[in-house]
Design an enzyme around this catalytic site. Structure first.
Site, PDB file in Angstrom:
ATOM      1  N   HIS A   2       0.844  -1.061  -0.168  1.00 12.47           N
ATOM      2  CA  HIS A   2       0.045   0.066  -0.263  1.00 12.47           C
ATOM      3  C   HIS A   2       0.737   0.846   0.006  1.00 12.47           C
ATOM      4  CE1 HIS A   2       0.864   0.492   4.240  1.00 12.47           C
ATOM      5  NE2 HIS A   2       0.162  -0.817   4.527  1.00 12.47           N
TER       6      HIS A   2
ATOM      7  N   HIS B 128       3.993   1.602   2.488  1.00  6.57           N
ATOM      8  CA  HIS B 128       5.252   0.841   2.084  1.00  6.57           C
ATOM      9  C   HIS B 128       5.931   1.675   0.895  1.00  6.57           C
ATOM     10  CE1 HIS B 128       2.601  -2.647   2.836  1.00  6.57           C
ATOM     11  NE2 HIS B 128       3.675  -2.986   3.640  1.00  6.57           N
TER      12      HIS B 128
ATOM     13  N   CYS C 162      -2.726 -19.032  21.706  1.00  3.93           N
ATOM     14  CA  CYS C 162      -4.115 -19.349  21.207  1.00  3.93           C
ATOM     15  C   CYS C 162      -3.958 -20.652  20.091  1.00  3.93           C
ATOM     16  CB  CYS C 162      -4.648 -18.339  20.292  1.00  3.93           C
ATOM     17  SG  CYS C 162      -6.243 -18.797  19.457  1.00  3.93           S
TER      18      CYS C 162
ATOM     19  N   CYS D 263      -5.035 -19.684  16.524  1.00  2.00           N
ATOM     20  CA  CYS D 263      -3.977 -19.049  15.804  1.00  2.00           C
ATOM     21  C   CYS D 263      -2.737 -19.744  15.788  1.00  2.00           C
ATOM     22  CB  CYS D 263      -3.838 -17.416  16.421  1.00  2.00           C
ATOM     23  SG  CYS D 263      -5.307 -16.467  16.312  1.00  2.00           S
TER      24      CYS D 263
ATOM     25  N   CYS E 136      -8.989 -15.203  22.610  1.00  2.00           N
ATOM     26  CA  CYS E 136      -8.145 -14.409  21.690  1.00  2.00           C
ATOM     27  C   CYS E 136      -9.435 -13.543  20.874  1.00  2.00           C
ATOM     28  CB  CYS E 136      -8.009 -15.720  20.644  1.00  2.00           C
ATOM     29  SG  CYS E 136      -7.358 -15.277  19.108  1.00  2.00           S
TER      30      CYS E 136
ATOM     31  N   HIS F   5     -10.729 -15.592  17.863  1.00  2.00           N
ATOM     32  CA  HIS F   5     -11.350 -16.900  17.764  1.00  2.00           C
ATOM     33  C   HIS F   5     -12.182 -17.032  19.028  1.00  2.00           C
ATOM     34  CE1 HIS F   5      -7.860 -18.148  15.249  1.00  2.00           C
ATOM     35  NE2 HIS F   5      -8.615 -19.154  14.910  1.00  2.00           N
TER      36      HIS F   5
ATOM     37  N   LYS G 270      -5.228   6.552  10.352  1.00  2.00           N
ATOM     38  CA  LYS G 270      -4.076   5.533   9.859  1.00  2.00           C
ATOM     39  C   LYS G 270      -4.604   4.840   8.987  1.00  2.00           C
ATOM     40  CE  LYS G 270      -0.919   2.172  10.777  1.00  2.00           C
ATOM     41  NZ  LYS G 270      -0.530   1.086  11.869  1.00  2.00           N
TER      42      LYS G 270
ATOM     43  N   LYS H 274      -6.657  -1.676   5.977  1.00  2.00           N
ATOM     44  CA  LYS H 274      -7.626  -2.486   5.031  1.00  2.00           C
ATOM     45  C   LYS H 274      -8.943  -2.488   5.693  1.00  2.00           C
ATOM     46  CE  LYS H 274      -4.477  -5.568   4.545  1.00  2.00           C
ATOM     47  NZ  LYS H 274      -3.820  -6.678   4.529  1.00  2.00           N
TER      48      LYS H 274
END
Length: 532
Positions: free
Chosen positions: A24, A27, A133, A136, A158, A161, A311, A314
Site C-alpha cells: 500500500h 510501503h 491461542c 491461531c 483470543c 477466535h 491511519k 484494510k
RNA sequence: GGGGAGUUAGCUCAGCCGGUUAGAGCAGCGGACUCAUAAUCCGUCGGUCGCGGGUUCAAGUCCCGCACUCCCCA
C-alpha cells in the site's frame, strides 16, 4: 553525512517488507523517501547504496502457504515476484540490492551472528511464558486479547477466535537485552542524532529508562519450523524479528565479504515507520553492540499516512494501492506529492483532492508549464536554438542568486533528511522563473528587433534555469527531468544522473547554439476526477 | 494504568531558546498579461493560536489542570 561526501559511502535502508502484506502507499512512501535520499547523495558524488527486500519467515507465512497448498518457499517466491518487485517498478525505485531473508547469504550469516553472541555469553536458555491461542497457533500479546463473554466470562479470549487462551511455557533462547540499558542510554547521549526526529527520540529514551527485559529470540520447532535454525540447537528456530533485523548487514557482506562490509557499514541512515522504531532504535543497536559492531549512524522514524484523519487500514477500506495513484498521475507525481506535501517525520494527510490540487498547481501549472512556455519561446523566437546571453541585469542576477541559494538550501535540508524542505527550496526557483518571465515580457521584446540581445538573454536565463531545475529535481521526479534534460542538452552535457549536485548552481553550463528538441507535456492536465 | 506526540486561517501546515500589527501554500474574491498544459503575475478577504487557570513588563511560544485525536508499552 558531511557537506562534502564525495566518494564516501552513503548506505540507506528501508525496512524489509513483510511478504504477506499487500503493498500500500505506506510501503511505497518509505521506499520513495529512501530512494530520493539515495539518488540525491549519488548525484552529490557519494557511493550511494539503497537496500530493500522482504521478510519471509514466520508462522503466518507458513500458514498462508499451507492454505494455498504450496510450499512456503514457493509462496514467498510468488509474492515477491507478483507484489513486491512490481511495487518497486511502479514507483521507480533505483535500489542497489534486494535481499530476501530466505536467501542463503542471509541465513548462513544470521547463524554466524547468533553463534558469535552465544559464544560471547549474550544468549542463554530460559523459559518463556505466554498466552497461547490454539486456533491461531501462536502466542498473543495482551493487546490481542479481549474479555470473554458467556461461558468464557472472566477469562481472556483470543480476539480472533473468541476462545480462551492457554498459559503455556516453553524453553527458548534469550538475548540479554537488559545488559544494554545503560550502554544504549550512553550511546543516545553521545550520538544525539542517532534517533530522528526529536519526538521519536524522546519516546525511545523514555522507554529504555524504564528498564529493558531480556528478549526471547527463538521458537520451538514443535510449533512451526519456517525460520532459520539456531546453530547450536536444531530443535529451535530464530524468532522473526531477530532474523529480519540482520538483513541490513547480511546484504552487504557480513560474515562473508568483510571488505564490502567494512566499506558500507555503519549505515548512514535507516528509514523506518514509527511503529517499528523501537525495534530499530533499541534492540537493533543492542544486538550490534553485543557482536561488537558499530550501530548505524541514524535511525529515522517517519510518520503515518493518514486517510480521512486516520491511519490507513484494510479493515476500514482506507488502504490504497500505489498503482491506483500512479495509473492516473504517474510515478513522478506520486514521488513528488508524498515527498513535498508531507514533512518527513510527521504524520501526513493523504486525500485525492489534495493530490489532485497539488499535481495541477505545482507540477502541471508550476514546473511543467514553465518548461513548456520557455521552450515554446525558444522555438518561436530563435528557431529552437538556445540563444547566447549578453550582459546580465540586476533582475537576471537575482534569478541566478535564487538558483544558487536553491542548491545550497536544498542540499542542507537533505543532509537533515528534511526532504520536503529540500523540495520547497528548489521550488523557489520555479516560482522565481515564472515571475521573471512575466516581468521581462519576452513576447513584447520580440516585437522589435532592437531588443534582440535582451530577448536572447532573457530566454537564456529561462533555459539555464530549467537546466538547474532538472539537476535538482532529478532525484525526486526522474522521468520528467530526464525528458526535459534530453530536450535541453541534446546529449551534449552527459547523463542527467551524472550531473554533480554541488555544481548545479554554477551558472552558464547550458550551451548556446544547441537546438532544443520537442518536449512532450511533462505533467498533462488531468481533467477527469477519477479520484474518490 | 504508564509513557510519547498532537490540537494555529475553509483545507494542509510553518512558527527556534517567550518580545513589534500571528505566517505560507491551496481554495475564494478582484485586477494585469498572453509566451504557455486559461497558464502565469499582482493585489485582496480570512484566525478570540483546543478549553480553563498561573508565571511575566510581555505567552501559540513557559508551568499546572481539563477535553479530544494518534502512537507505543503493560
Amino acid at each position: 553525512m558531511s557537506a562534502n561526501s564525495n566518494g564516501q559511502s552513503f548506505y540507506v535502508t528501508t525496512p524489509i517488507f513483510y511478504v504477506n502484506d499487500a503493498p500500500h502507499i505506506g510501503h511505497a512512501y518509505t521506499e520513495v523517501a529512501a530512494d530520493v535520499l539515495a539518488r540525491w547523495h549519488r548525484q552529490r558524488g557519494s557511493d550511494s547504496f539503497l537496500l530493500t527486500g522482504t521478510d519471509e519467515h514466520g508462522e503466518k507465512v507458513l500458514r498462508t502457504a499451507a492454505a494455498n497448498k504450496v510450499s512456503p518457499k514457493d509462496w514467498t517466491d510468488k509474492l515477491v515476484h507478483d507484489a513486491w518487485l512490481p511495487l518497486l517498478e511502479t514507483i521507480d525505485i533505483d535500489n542497489q540490492d534486494f535481499i530476501r531473508t530466505t536467501e542463503e547469504r542471509h541465513e548462513v550469516n544470521v547463524q554466524k551472528f547468533m553463534q558469535k553472541l552465544y559464544d560471547a555469553g549474550f544468549i542463554y536458555q530460559g523459559s518463556f511464558k505466554g498466552a497461547y491461542c490454539v486456533g491461531c497457533e501462536e502466542y498473543k500479546n495482551k493487546a490481542d486479547l479481549i474479555d470473554g463473554t458467556g461461558e468464557f466470562e472472566g477469562q481472556d479470549v483470543c480476539a480472533i477466535h473468541s476462545k480462551p487462551v492457554e498459559q503455556l511455557e516453553e524453553n527458548n533462547y534469550f538475548f540479554k537485552l537488559s545488559e544494554f540499558e545503560q550502554p544504549l542510554l550512553n550511546f543516545y547521549e553521545q550520538n544525539p542524532n542517532f534517533i530522528q526526529p526529536e519526538s521519536a527520540k524522546n519516546e525511545v529514551v523514555a522507554f529504555v529508562r524504564r528498564g529493558l527485559e531480556d528478549l526471547s529470540i527463538s521458537r520451538s520447532k514443535e510449533k512451526f519450523d519456517w525460520g532459520i535454525d539456531i546453530p547450536w540447537d536444531d530443535s529451535h528456530i530464530t524468532y522473526v524479528w531477530f532474523d529480519a533485523l540482520l538483513n541490513y548487514i547480511t546484504a552487504i557482506g557480513y560474515g562473508q565479504d568483510e571488505a564490502e562490509f567494512e566499506k558500507r557499514w555503519p549505515a548512514t541512515v535507516q528509514i523506518v515507520g514509527k511503529d517499528i522504531l523501537r525495534f530499530h532504535a533499541v534492540i537493533w543497536p543492542a544486538m550490534l553492540m553485543a557482536a561488537e559492531i558499530k550501530p548505524p549512524q541514524q535511525i529515522f522514524g517517519h510518520g503515518w499516512l493518514l486517510v480521512g484523519g486516520e491511519k490507513m487500514s484494510k479493515s476500514k477500506l482506507t488502504g490504497i494501492a500505489p498503482n491506483q495513484i500512479t495509473d492516473i498521475f504517474g510515478s513522478d507525481a506520486f514521488r513528488y506529492y508524498f515527498m513535498s506535501a508531507i514533512a518527513f517525520g510527521s504524520d501526513g494527510s493523504f486525500s485525492w483532492e489534495d493530490l489532485s490540487a497539488r499535481y495541477q498547481a505545482e507540477l502541471a501549472n508550476g514546473f511543467g508549464n514553465l518548461a513548456s512556455r520557455t521552450l515554446a519561446m525558444v522555438r518561436k523566437y530563435f528557431d529552437g536554438v538556445i540563444p547566447t546571453p549578453s550582459d546580465y541585469t540586476e533582475i537576471d542576477k537575482q534569478v541566478i542568486k535564487v538558483a544558487e541559494d536553491a542548491v545550497l538550501n536544498a542540499d542542507k535540508a537533505m543532509d537533515e533528511v528534511a526532504i520536503h524542505e529540500a523540495i520547497n527550496s528548489v521550488w523557489t526557483l520555479v516560482d522565481e522563473l515564472n515571475g521573471y518571465i512575466t516581468s521581462q515580457e519576452p513576447w513584447a521584446l520580440a516585437k522589435d528587433e532592437v531588443n534582440k540581445a535582451r530577448l536572447e538573454t532573457v530566454l537564456y536565463v529561462c533555459s539555464e534555469g530549467l537546466r538547474v531545475l532538472s539537476v535538482l529535481l532529478a532525484p525526486v521526479i526522474p522521468k520528467a527531468t530526464a525528458k526535459l534534460w534530453a530536450a535541453l542538452t541534446e546529449g551534449k552535457l552527459g547523463e542527467l544522473a551524472d550531473q554533480p549536485l554541488s555544481e548545479a548552481g554554477n551558472w552558464g553550463q547550458l550551451l548556446p547554439g544547441i537546438a532544443v528538441s520537442e518536449l512532450d507535456v511533462l505533467f498533462p492536465r488531468i481533467e477527469a476526477e477519477t479520484a474518490n
